[in-house]
Design a protein around this motif. Structure first.
Motif, PDB file in Angstrom:
ATOM      1  N   ILE A  27       0.816  -1.211   0.000  1.00 59.81           N
ATOM      2  CA  ILE A  27       0.000   0.000   0.000  1.00 59.81           C
ATOM      3  C   ILE A  27       0.855   1.270   0.000  1.00 59.81           C
ATOM      4  CG2 ILE A  27      -1.531   1.402   1.441  1.00 59.81           C
ATOM      5  CD1 ILE A  27      -3.183  -0.548   0.091  1.00 59.81           C
ATOM      6  N   LYS A  28       1.853   1.325   0.899  1.00 55.97           N
ATOM      7  CA  LYS A  28       2.662   2.542   1.006  1.00 55.97           C
ATOM      8  C   LYS A  28       3.428   2.814  -0.283  1.00 55.97           C
ATOM      9  CE  LYS A  28       3.168   2.922   6.006  1.00 55.97           C
ATOM     10  NZ  LYS A  28       4.106   3.059   7.152  1.00 55.97           N
ATOM     11  N   ASP A  29       4.020   1.761  -0.870  1.00 55.59           N
ATOM     12  CA  ASP A  29       4.756   1.975  -2.112  1.00 55.59           C
ATOM     13  C   ASP A  29       3.836   2.345  -3.262  1.00 55.59           C
ATOM     14  OD1 ASP A  29       7.809   1.407  -2.168  1.00 55.59           O
ATOM     15  OD2 ASP A  29       7.022  -0.011  -0.719  1.00 55.59           O
ATOM     16  N   MET A  30       2.620   1.821  -3.241  1.00 51.79           N
ATOM     17  CA  MET A  30       1.644   2.225  -4.255  1.00 51.79           C
ATOM     18  C   MET A  30       1.343   3.714  -4.114  1.00 51.79           C
ATOM     19  SD  MET A  30      -0.481   1.283  -6.731  1.00 51.79           S
ATOM     20  CE  MET A  30      -1.308  -0.298  -6.667  1.00 51.79           C
ATOM     21  N   ALA A  31       1.132   4.151  -2.883  1.00 49.66           N
ATOM     22  CA  ALA A  31       0.854   5.571  -2.645  1.00 49.66           C
ATOM     23  C   ALA A  31       2.026   6.442  -3.072  1.00 49.66           C
ATOM     24  CB  ALA A  31       0.543   5.787  -1.162  1.00 49.66           C
ATOM     25  N   LEU A  32       3.244   6.030  -2.726  1.00 52.40           N
ATOM     26  CA  LEU A  32       4.434   6.804  -3.102  1.00 52.40           C
ATOM     27  C   LEU A  32       4.579   6.882  -4.617  1.00 52.40           C
ATOM     28  CD1 LEU A  32       6.939   5.388  -0.445  1.00 52.40           C
ATOM     29  CD2 LEU A  32       6.039   7.729  -0.540  1.00 52.40           C
ATOM     30  N   GLY A  33       4.307   5.778  -5.297  1.00 53.25           N
ATOM     31  CA  GLY A  33       4.400   5.756  -6.747  1.00 53.25           C
ATOM     32  C   GLY A  33       3.389   6.675  -7.408  1.00 53.25           C
ATOM     33  N   LEU A  34       2.173   6.678  -6.889  1.00 53.86           N
ATOM     34  CA  LEU A  34       1.129   7.530  -7.459  1.00 53.86           C
ATOM     35  C   LEU A  34       1.440   9.008  -7.240  1.00 53.86           C
ATOM     36  CD1 LEU A  34      -2.029   5.456  -6.439  1.00 53.86           C
ATOM     37  CD2 LEU A  34      -1.099   5.765  -8.741  1.00 53.86           C
ATOM     38  N   ILE A  35       2.007   9.320  -6.077  1.00 50.60           N
ATOM     39  CA  ILE A  35       2.383  10.714  -5.812  1.00 50.60           C
ATOM     40  C   ILE A  35       3.522  11.142  -6.727  1.00 50.60           C
ATOM     41  CG2 ILE A  35       3.422  12.246  -4.086  1.00 50.60           C
ATOM     42  CD1 ILE A  35       1.941  10.526  -1.952  1.00 50.60           C
ATOM     43  N   GLU A  36       4.506  10.258  -6.910  1.00 52.11           N
ATOM     44  CA  GLU A  36       5.699  10.587  -7.677  1.00 52.11           C
ATOM     45  C   GLU A  36       5.450  10.646  -9.186  1.00 52.11           C
ATOM     46  OE1 GLU A  36      10.062   8.580  -8.621  1.00 52.11           O
ATOM     47  OE2 GLU A  36       9.058   8.067  -6.740  1.00 52.11           O
ATOM     48  N   CYS A  37       4.429   9.942  -9.681  1.00 53.65           N
ATOM     49  CA  CYS A  37       4.235   9.852 -11.137  1.00 53.65           C
ATOM     50  C   CYS A  37       3.899  11.194 -11.772  1.00 53.65           C
ATOM     51  CB  CYS A  37       3.165   8.819 -11.470  1.00 53.65           C
ATOM     52  SG  CYS A  37       1.455   9.358 -11.186  1.00 53.65           S
ATOM     53  N   GLY A  38       3.352  12.113 -10.986  1.00 51.90           N
ATOM     54  CA  GLY A  38       3.076  13.445 -11.504  1.00 51.90           C
ATOM     55  C   GLY A  38       1.718  13.617 -12.141  1.00 51.90           C
ATOM     56  N   TYR A  39       0.927  12.567 -12.169  1.00 55.62           N
ATOM     57  CA  TYR A  39      -0.425  12.632 -12.742  1.00 55.62           C
ATOM     58  C   TYR A  39      -1.463  12.582 -11.630  1.00 55.62           C
ATOM     59  CZ  TYR A  39       1.770  11.610 -17.247  1.00 55.62           C
ATOM     60  OH  TYR A  39       2.548  11.666 -18.381  1.00 55.62           O
ATOM     61  N   GLY A  40      -2.639  13.139 -11.923  1.00 51.23           N
ATOM     62  CA  GLY A  40      -3.743  12.943 -11.005  1.00 51.23           C
ATOM     63  C   GLY A  40      -4.158  11.486 -11.040  1.00 51.23           C
ATOM     64  N   PHE A  41      -4.768  11.009  -9.978  1.00 52.12           N
ATOM     65  CA  PHE A  41      -5.144   9.597  -9.963  1.00 52.12           C
ATOM     66  C   PHE A  41      -6.442   9.360  -9.205  1.00 52.12           C
ATOM     67  CE2 PHE A  41      -2.138  10.368  -6.475  1.00 52.12           C
ATOM     68  CZ  PHE A  41      -2.825   9.884  -5.374  1.00 52.12           C
ATOM     69  N   LEU A  42      -7.147   8.350  -9.671  1.00 49.49           N
ATOM     70  CA  LEU A  42      -8.335   7.846  -8.984  1.00 49.49           C
ATOM     71  C   LEU A  42      -7.992   6.421  -8.575  1.00 49.49           C
ATOM     72  CD1 LEU A  42     -11.294   7.776  -8.101  1.00 49.49           C
ATOM     73  CD2 LEU A  42     -11.915   7.249 -10.467  1.00 49.49           C
TER      74      LEU A  42
END
Length: 387
Positions: free
Chosen positions: A207-222
């Motif tokens: 979960i934490k790495d998923m969250a970090l990846g989504l934050i770092e990717c630079g795109y909005g996410f759902l």
């Protein structure tokens, strides 16, 4: 369900109108043989996964016959399963893990038993797929290359959920309303939709790495998060898993939901530019239907074979080194890297658009799906008149 099939013949005998056709699930082949033999109508198997997966399923009977008494883990070698008519073999690593367990299990036994009886099917097999998506597999199946004596395999897809199949609870409507409102505020193609399936529990370690990846990717996410295996509201909040600081950063960049959502509506929204998916076959057909590039992250069962279909189609990527989602933890920077690759790849977007057009044509008036089904209905009518 297999143990309950003795209840079926009495029910069928009480029908006031004779059956025109009998369609049954892949898991019921063997126990239904005696029932089908007594029916005076055509019978069809409905296979709920890809034509690629069905090719593997059918081919297992050949391998098993050559290796009597052995489990698939013994006769499926390191070079995978070579299927006549396929340009490349199905890798051993893509075979559902339950099949490769060294000790016999229920899933293995059912598959071996049913695969051995697949040529005894009467009139055909229906699969939720179509020529432009799985032409190689459908041609191999219908050309007698995968297994001699196999009945016709019909691609009747893409099949989408009917309105009455969708949830209509007020909570779901309220959730979708807020999601759509947020999506409306985002620019075209700027949002990554993330869902690993409504039956797949995302591990706490991931979960934490998923969250970090989504934050770092630079795109909005759902991000649709599933913290439990069952389809019930999760008692534990995401903040309890991520911690307040990381949870706040997630909420700044995107939207996180735990409720069941209307995935087709989300994929069809103009702001959604990519889909990070577990590769369940329904999700595959839905992303094709809406023409959205896909990043596959298989979690279990047939999902690596689905990922192979997406990759071969040209509309998605699949980082094989990630393995099964239930194994190693994929780091956040790697997740971000792959999301960027998907979202910035114009060729994926073009191919996704082409497959969308092909899917709409196949399912539309005069398309291959309608033509195939109408042809079967005419056959059922002729059969009824003859009887």
């Amino acid at each position: 369900i297999r143990r309950s099939l003795h209840l079926l013949p009495p029910i069928l005998s009480l029908l006031s109108t004779p059956l025109s056709a009998f369609i049954y699930d892949i898991t019921l082949i063997t126990p239904l043989l005696s029932v089908i033999e007594k029916l005076s109508c055509p019978s069809y198997l409905y296979f709920t996964s890809s034509a690629r997966m069905f090719s593997f399923f059918a081919r297992v009977s050949v391998l098993s016959a050559s290796n009597p008494g052995q489990t698939p883990s013994s006769f499926i070698g390191d070079d995978g399963v070579k299927i006549p008519g396929f340009t490349s073999p199905i890798p051993r690593s893509s075979v559902p893990p339950a099949i490769l367990q060294a000790s016999s299990n229920l899933f293995q036994r059912i598959m071996l038993e049913d695969s051995a009886n697949v040529t005894k099917l009467n009139n055909g097999v229906f699969i939720n797929s179509f020529e432009e998506l799985e032409g190689e597999a459908l041609a191999a199946l219908n050309g007698g290359k995968v297994l001699e004596g196999l009945p016709p395999v019909y691609g009747v897809g893409p099949l989408m959920a009917c309105e009455y199949e969708k949830g209509d609870e007020e909570g779901q409507k309220g959730c979708m309303s807020s999601i759509v409102k947020w999506l409306d505020e985002q620019s075209k193609g700027s949002v990554v939709y993330v869902s690993l399936g409504n039956r797949t529990e995302t591990r706490r370690e991931q979960i934490k790495d998923m969250a970090l990846g989504l934050i770092e990717c630079g795109y909005g996410f759902l991000w649709v998060v599933k913290l439990k295996r069952v389809d019930k509201e999760d008692e534990e909040g995401l903040e309890e898993v991520l911690g307040s600081e990381l949870s706040s950063k997630v909420k700044e960049k995107g939207v996180v939901v735990k409720e069941f959502v209307d995935q087709v509506e989300i994929l069809g929204h103009p702001s959604v530019g990519g889909f990070l998916s577990h590769g369940g076959w329904n999700s595959v057909t839905e992303t094709v239907w809406k023409g959205v590039p896909c990043l596959s992250w298989p979690q279990h069962s047939d999902q690596k074979m689905s990922a192979e279909v997406i990759r071969m189609s040209g509309m998605g990527i699949w980082p094989e080194e990630w393995g099964w989602g239930t194994q190693d933890v994929v780091k956040g920077d790697e997740i971000a890297k792959r999301i960027k690759e998907m979202m910035s790849n114009e060729s994926l977007r073009v191919k996704a658009g082409e497959l969308k057009e092909a899917a709409l044509k196949a399912a539309g008036v005069g398309g291959s799906c309608e033509v195939t089904i109408k042809r079967q209905i005419e056959e059922w009518k002729r059969n009824a008149q003859a009887n």
